[in-house]
Each structure stands twice: as structure tokens, then as C-alpha cells.
Design a protein around this motif. Structure first.
Motif, PDB file in Angstrom:
ATOM      1  N   ASP A   1      43.069 -16.928 -12.810  1.00 51.55           N
ATOM      2  CA  ASP A   1      41.845 -16.749 -12.036  1.00 51.55           C
ATOM      3  C   ASP A   1      41.027 -15.544 -12.486  1.00 51.55           C
ATOM      4  N   LYS A   2      41.690 -14.529 -13.039  1.00 50.54           N
ATOM      5  CA  LYS A   2      40.987 -13.299 -13.387  1.00 50.54           C
ATOM      6  C   LYS A   2      40.616 -13.215 -14.855  1.00 50.54           C
ATOM      7  N   ASP A   3      41.292 -13.990 -15.709  1.00 51.94           N
ATOM      8  CA  ASP A   3      41.030 -13.911 -17.133  1.00 51.94           C
ATOM      9  C   ASP A   3      39.684 -14.547 -17.463  1.00 51.94           C
ATOM     10  N   ALA A   4      39.245 -14.345 -18.697  1.00 50.11           N
ATOM     11  CA  ALA A   4      37.947 -14.866 -19.118  1.00 50.11           C
ATOM     12  C   ALA A   4      37.954 -16.391 -19.085  1.00 50.11           C
ATOM     13  N   THR A   5      37.045 -16.969 -18.338  1.00 51.19           N
ATOM     14  CA  THR A   5      36.948 -18.418 -18.260  1.00 51.19           C
ATOM     15  C   THR A   5      35.504 -18.857 -18.439  1.00 51.19           C
ATOM     16  N   VAL A   6      35.338 -20.024 -19.011  1.00 50.68           N
ATOM     17  CA  VAL A   6      34.016 -20.634 -19.195  1.00 50.68           C
ATOM     18  C   VAL A   6      34.101 -22.060 -18.674  1.00 50.68           C
ATOM     19  N   ARG A   7      33.272 -22.395 -17.717  1.00 48.26           N
ATOM     20  CA  ARG A   7      33.250 -23.756 -17.181  1.00 48.26           C
ATOM     21  C   ARG A   7      32.272 -24.604 -17.989  1.00 48.26           C
ATOM     22  N   ILE A   8      32.727 -25.763 -18.410  1.00 48.95           N
ATOM     23  CA  ILE A   8      31.921 -26.664 -19.228  1.00 48.95           C
ATOM     24  C   ILE A   8      31.160 -27.632 -18.310  1.00 48.95           C
TER      25      ILE A   8
ATOM     26  N   GLU B   1      25.043 -28.087 -25.685  1.00 45.96           N
ATOM     27  CA  GLU B   1      25.847 -27.865 -26.878  1.00 45.96           C
ATOM     28  C   GLU B   1      27.054 -27.001 -26.491  1.00 45.96           C
ATOM     29  N   ILE B   2      28.245 -27.517 -26.741  1.00 51.34           N
ATOM     30  CA  ILE B   2      29.463 -26.811 -26.311  1.00 51.34           C
ATOM     31  C   ILE B   2      29.518 -25.409 -26.890  1.00 51.34           C
ATOM     32  N   ARG B   3      29.161 -25.230 -28.135  1.00 52.83           N
ATOM     33  CA  ARG B   3      29.259 -23.923 -28.789  1.00 52.83           C
ATOM     34  C   ARG B   3      28.383 -22.880 -28.082  1.00 52.83           C
ATOM     35  N   ASP B   4      27.302 -23.312 -27.464  1.00 51.39           N
ATOM     36  CA  ASP B   4      26.433 -22.370 -26.767  1.00 51.39           C
ATOM     37  C   ASP B   4      27.146 -21.709 -25.599  1.00 51.39           C
ATOM     38  N   PHE B   5      28.114 -22.402 -25.028  1.00 53.56           N
ATOM     39  CA  PHE B   5      28.869 -21.852 -23.906  1.00 53.56           C
ATOM     40  C   PHE B   5      30.049 -20.998 -24.374  1.00 53.56           C
ATOM     41  N   LEU B   6      30.594 -21.329 -25.545  1.00 58.99           N
ATOM     42  CA  LEU B   6      31.836 -20.684 -25.975  1.00 58.99           C
ATOM     43  C   LEU B   6      31.642 -19.539 -26.949  1.00 58.99           C
ATOM     44  N   SER B   7      30.482 -19.440 -27.549  1.00 63.05           N
ATOM     45  CA  SER B   7      30.268 -18.379 -28.534  1.00 63.05           C
ATOM     46  C   SER B   7      30.441 -17.011 -27.904  1.00 63.05           C
ATOM     47  N   PRO B   8      31.052 -16.057 -28.625  1.00 59.91           N
ATOM     48  CA  PRO B   8      31.251 -14.717 -28.080  1.00 59.91           C
ATOM     49  C   PRO B   8      29.924 -14.082 -27.707  1.00 59.91           C
ATOM     50  N   LYS B   9      29.942 -13.380 -26.560  1.00 60.57           N
ATOM     51  CA  LYS B   9      28.729 -12.701 -26.097  1.00 60.57           C
ATOM     52  C   LYS B   9      28.489 -11.433 -26.906  1.00 60.57           C
TER      53      LYS B   9
ATOM     54  N   ASN C   1      40.319 -21.188 -25.324  1.00 62.26           N
ATOM     55  CA  ASN C   1      39.052 -20.894 -25.973  1.00 62.26           C
ATOM     56  C   ASN C   1      39.238 -20.654 -27.471  1.00 62.26           C
ATOM     57  N   PRO C   2      38.627 -21.479 -28.321  1.00 59.04           N
ATOM     58  CA  PRO C   2      38.817 -21.315 -29.769  1.00 59.04           C
ATOM     59  C   PRO C   2      38.171 -20.062 -30.333  1.00 59.04           C
ATOM     60  N   PHE C   3      37.340 -19.381 -29.542  1.00 56.70           N
ATOM     61  CA  PHE C   3      36.695 -18.150 -30.008  1.00 56.70           C
ATOM     62  C   PHE C   3      37.341 -16.915 -29.389  1.00 56.70           C
ATOM     63  N   SER C   4      38.590 -17.038 -28.970  1.00 57.42           N
ATOM     64  CA  SER C   4      39.262 -15.952 -28.274  1.00 57.42           C
ATOM     65  C   SER C   4      40.445 -15.429 -29.084  1.00 57.42           C
ATOM     66  N   PRO C   5      41.173 -14.420 -28.576  1.00 57.86           N
ATOM     67  CA  PRO C   5      42.398 -13.944 -29.230  1.00 57.86           C
ATOM     68  C   PRO C   5      43.484 -15.007 -29.292  1.00 57.86           C
ATOM     69  N   PHE C   6      43.225 -16.176 -28.731  1.00 61.51           N
ATOM     70  CA  PHE C   6      44.167 -17.287 -28.840  1.00 61.51           C
ATOM     71  C   PHE C   6      44.542 -17.574 -30.291  1.00 61.51           C
ATOM     72  N   LEU C   7      43.661 -17.243 -31.253  1.00 65.43           N
ATOM     73  CA  LEU C   7      43.965 -17.492 -32.655  1.00 65.43           C
ATOM     74  C   LEU C   7      45.264 -16.807 -33.071  1.00 65.43           C
ATOM     75  N   GLU C   8      45.505 -15.629 -32.524  1.00 63.98           N
ATOM     76  CA  GLU C   8      46.754 -14.932 -32.829  1.00 63.98           C
ATOM     77  C   GLU C   8      47.937 -15.699 -32.245  1.00 63.98           C
TER      78      GLU C   8
ATOM     79  N   VAL D   1      27.257 -32.089 -21.229  1.00 66.10           N
ATOM     80  CA  VAL D   1      27.936 -32.254 -22.517  1.00 66.10           C
ATOM     81  C   VAL D   1      28.081 -33.737 -22.843  1.00 66.10           C
ATOM     82  N   ALA D   2      28.447 -34.533 -21.848  1.00 68.49           N
ATOM     83  CA  ALA D   2      28.669 -35.965 -22.074  1.00 68.49           C
ATOM     84  C   ALA D   2      27.401 -36.677 -22.518  1.00 68.49           C
ATOM     85  N   THR D   3      26.251 -36.234 -22.026  1.00 65.25           N
ATOM     86  CA  THR D   3      24.985 -36.883 -22.356  1.00 65.25           C
ATOM     87  C   THR D   3      24.250 -36.213 -23.507  1.00 65.25           C
ATOM     88  N   GLY D   4      24.864 -35.189 -24.096  1.00 67.14           N
ATOM     89  CA  GLY D   4      24.244 -34.519 -25.230  1.00 67.14           C
ATOM     90  C   GLY D   4      23.156 -33.535 -24.865  1.00 67.14           C
ATOM     91  N   LYS D   5      23.022 -33.196 -23.587  1.00 64.42           N
ATOM     92  CA  LYS D   5      21.987 -32.249 -23.156  1.00 64.42           C
ATOM     93  C   LYS D   5      22.430 -30.795 -23.308  1.00 64.42           C
TER      94      LYS D   5
END
Length: 199
Positions: free
Chosen positions: A173-180, A191-199, A69-76, A185-189
Motif C-alpha cells: 500500500d505504501k510503495d510506489a504504485t501506478v494505476r493503469i 499510452e502505457i509508457r506515459d504512465f510508467l516512465s520515471p518522473k 514496474n519495468p522501469f523500477s529497481p525490479f531489474l535488479e 489503454v484497451a481502446t488505444g486512448k
């Protein structure tokens, strides 16, 4: 901690597209592939062909393509372990999620695309019986290995049934996951960012 029955250490470049294709080919029910952007696997014709064959041969076969997830602590993690600038990663990841959605839209019933955070280790590839993963620089030094886990390796291999593998799978299985939603997404209906943005 690393168990007494330490997994095997492989060198850089071990998780090549051809290696991943071979694990897909050998698996009966499941393959999970995770990485920073999965850019090498999103447009691999041989990989797609093998997934199609597996799906047709076994309705229970499932392929899970996981992006960190590009919006996660993965940046570190990106700053510490990879050779790339973390600020360059989110856009690339989003583009590759879109490409993967388009690539797998016809297989959406048997393919999942997931974004996730991993706190313990990065499980780059799981087949039916084995897990291939990278650990942090600090963990590497604790078992006497001098080279950090840069992209491309080194990797460990362990049986899925091992205590260490079970711990990693539990984290998956227990960590934060987001299913796309692949089709949306493939048909443009969607927006990926809407699913990944921090809550």
C-alpha cells in the motif's frame, strides 16, 4: 525478520492458474495477483469467468492484477532471482498490460491493473484471509532453505492477519504504485509508457 510462527513453505509450481482460480472462487471481497508479467493469467478464460461470477454475486468484489514496474529497481530482482534476462522483460510486461486491459475492459469498475515496486517481498497472491509470497535468496537462506525463489516458487503462505503479512501488505500500500486506466489503454486512448516512465 521471519516471525516464530513461520509460514508454510510450498514447492515450485504451486501458484498455477488453477490454484489462482480457486482462490478467486473462494474470496468474498478481494483477490490480488502479482508477478513479473502475469502472462499465464492475462488470457485465462476460467479466471475471467470466475471474476465475472464474483462481481455479479458481490458488488464489493475487487480483483487487482499487479505487474512489477519495468522501469523500477525490479531489474535488479530480475537479475538475481529469475532465470530470465532482465532486458527481455519490459517489452513483455507492456504487451501483457495491454492484453490484460483488453481482457478486463468490461469489468473495469471491479478490476484494477497496477504497476508497483516491492522492496521487502513479492506478494504473488492475496485472497481474503491468506497471502502467498516469495522472499529473496538471502531471506530464504536465513531460515535454512537452500533453494532460491525462482519464478514458479517456492512460496510462503501466511494469514493476512499475521505480523509478517501485515508488513508485506503495508509495503504494497505504501510503495510506489501506478494505476493503469484499463478502458483508455484497451481502446488505444492512452499510452502505457506515459504512465510508467520515471518522473
Amino acid at each position: 525478520s521471519i516471525p516464530h510462527s513461520a509460514p508454510v513453505l510450498y514447492s515450485e509450481g504451486f501458484l498455477s492458474p488453477s490454484f489462482v482460480v480457486q482462490r478467486v472462487r473462494e474470496s468474498k471481497n478481494l483477490v490480488r495477483l502479482a508477478g513479473l508479467s502475469n502472462r499465464h493469467f492475462c488470457d485465462d478464460a476460467e479466471l475471467q469467468s470466475e471474476i465475472v461470477k464474483c462481481v455479479h454475486a458481490n458488488a464489493k468484489f475487487e480483483f487487482v492484477l499487479t505487474f512489477l514496474n519495468p522501469f523500477s529497481p525490479f531489474l535488479e530482482y530480475a537479475r538475481r532471482i529469475t532465470r530470465r534476462r532482465s532486458k527481455d522483460l519490459p517489452g513483455e510486461i507492456l504487451r501483457n498490460i495491454k492484453k490484460a486491459s483488453e481482457f478486463f475492459v468490461d469489468l473495469a469498475d471491479n478490476v484494477k491493473i497496477v504497476c508497483a515496486d516491492y522492496s521487502m517481498a513479492i506478494p504473488f497472491l492475496q485472497s481474503d484471509n491468506e497471502l502467498y509470497f516469495s522472499v529473496s535468496t538471502w531471506s530464504m537462506s536465513k531460515i535454512g532453505k537452500g533453494k532460491a525463489g525462482v519464478i514458479g516458487g517456492p512460496y510462503f503462505r501466511t494469514q493476512v492477519s499475521s505480523p509478517l503479512s501485515q508488513r508485506i501488505i503495508y509495503s504494497i500500500d505504501k510503495d510506489a504504485t501506478v494505476r493503469i486506466p484499463i478502458r483508455a489503454v484497451a481502446t488505444g486512448k492512452a499510452e502505457i509508457r506515459d504512465f510508467l516512465s520515471p518522473k
